[in-house]
Scaffold this active site. Sequence first.
Site, PDB file in Angstrom:
ATOM      1  CB  ILE A 151      -0.795   0.084   1.238  1.00 24.95           C
ATOM      2  CG1 ILE A 151      -0.146   0.040   2.509  1.00 24.95           C
ATOM      3  CG2 ILE A 151      -1.897  -1.169   1.147  1.00 24.95           C
ATOM      4  CD1 ILE A 151      -1.097   0.322   3.680  1.00 24.95           C
ATOM      5  CD  GLU A 152       3.723   3.763   3.190  1.00 21.66           C
ATOM      6  OE1 GLU A 152       3.948   4.346   2.368  1.00 21.66           O
ATOM      7  OE2 GLU A 152       3.378   3.827   4.376  1.00 21.66           O
ATOM      8  CB  SER A 153       6.092   2.012  -2.836  1.00 24.87           C
ATOM      9  OG  SER A 153       6.595   0.802  -2.333  1.00 24.87           O
ATOM     10  CE1 TYR A 256      -0.003   3.855   4.748  1.00 27.75           C
ATOM     11  CE2 TYR A 256      -0.193   3.263   7.009  1.00 27.75           C
ATOM     12  CZ  TYR A 256       0.415   3.220   5.996  1.00 27.75           C
ATOM     13  OH  TYR A 256       1.699   2.760   5.683  1.00 27.75           O
TER      14      TYR A 256
END
Length: 533
Positions: A151-153, A256
């Site tokens: 989910i970050e990158s 998030y």
Amino acid sequence: MTLIHRLSPIAMALLLAACATTAPPAEVAAPVSPPSPPAVLAAASASSEAPMAAAPARAMAAELLEDNLRPGEKIDLDSPDASADLWARVRLGFQLQDLDDDWVHKAEAWYSARPDYVERMTTRGSRYLFHIVDEVEKRGMPTELALLPFIESAFVTHAVSSAKATGMWQFMPATGRDFDLKQNIFRDDRRDVLASTRAALDYLGRLHRQFGDWHLALAAYNWGQGNVQKAIARNQRLGLPTDYASLKIPDETRYYVPKLQAVKNIVFAPDRYALSLPPVANHPYFLSVKIERDIDVALAAQFAGISLETFQQFNPQMNKPVILAAATPQVLLPYDQASAFAENMARHSGAMATWTAWVVPKTMSPADAAKRAGMSETLLREVNHIPPKMLVKAGSTLLVPRGEHVRDDVSERLADTAALNLAPDAPPLRRLSLKAGKADTVASIAARYKLRTEQVAQWNKVGSASRFKPGQAVVVYTAFQPTPNKATTVATNAPVKAKAGTRTAAKPGASSRPVAKARGGKGGRNVVASAAP
């Protein structure tokens, strides 16, 4: 230490056994036979003494690879875990309390509608998951954290956000420095697979110790620990619960943790979402190899027998076409190619780097710097990322060709502190103090001196659409000199001395009449030329 943790020596044994060749597990693509770099291997293959020469090279290769072994590890060739699917190991380590709300359902629907994206993301992540899961388990952390780069990158190691967060774990520059991620012209450790994973888990561990809850720690990783602490304090003052679901937080952070929950749900039961996960082998996808001398990136890829693109996928932290031994203790390579790389590097006797670092002794143009360095200006600009119309300031470090007389590698001090500082290659700006004429506006002054309207408004603390009063003092900073006329005398770039009491005559009502005046002199309708602040 679990049985799974003892798998890396299996790969090591295969790599270092001089006479053994074993097919890779089904989950990993068969390695391409590495081509032999002519300058490195031709002599060995053409000589009957090659076996004797190869033995010391293999010994040196084993030394270069020794960091991949952990104290007390043993080889267990009969272990069924060698062919196990890493996803099963990830599922066994799930520990976080599940969320089930509209945010989670929204994320599940988003991923379910994009099976191609999920396949690309998980295939890319399969290169790094074994290492991340291994590090998470060593720290006793939930394996959900190993899914955070999804989910970050999306596991893009060179990803850069609009806020300048960089790398697989999306570190901001300051946070990266707090966790010892070096960032300079030669490398950016926020993109380094090993360093950024270590830093991210250190950071998450610190946040968990601070908040005592993994959901809050994850929210702080996204929003900042100070913001989460303030949100908790607010709820405490109001007598409200302080768990993640009860805090007043921005929608981005509210979404998030549910996104991570959605990825967890997909990993746990992909069929439920009509998705499939690529099989991931439960053994190292890459090994680390020591770097003891400066080496060109292209030559390193050649030693390993892989493409430059593949090499950069494993080592995305490199900012330049050369790897500095003082700054980069190791590189990562597919484990099938690591031994070939180590042996070829150990066998090579000449210089391996055609680039070196040069500290510019004085401020100069890129053209002058290129001439001093013996290279074209175009190449100097390209390799050092120097934009047009900029000067290179004294003390900056440039990457330049390594001359034949250069024997030493770049020092550790320079490798760690190298910086490129630029200055505009333009005439210095001068401060002009004007007296506005009857019809002068912010826009007319800006047009006369070829400036932006917003800039003139900012200097004079007025709106962009404002009109100046006749005689009102107006300030601009410019290197442009408007064409003088009968009513105007223009200040030069240097202050001009004037006789005391003299004035320049002008027709009544003429607009903004700049007149040269000595600094500190007296007089009314004059313009002062001085250095910009």
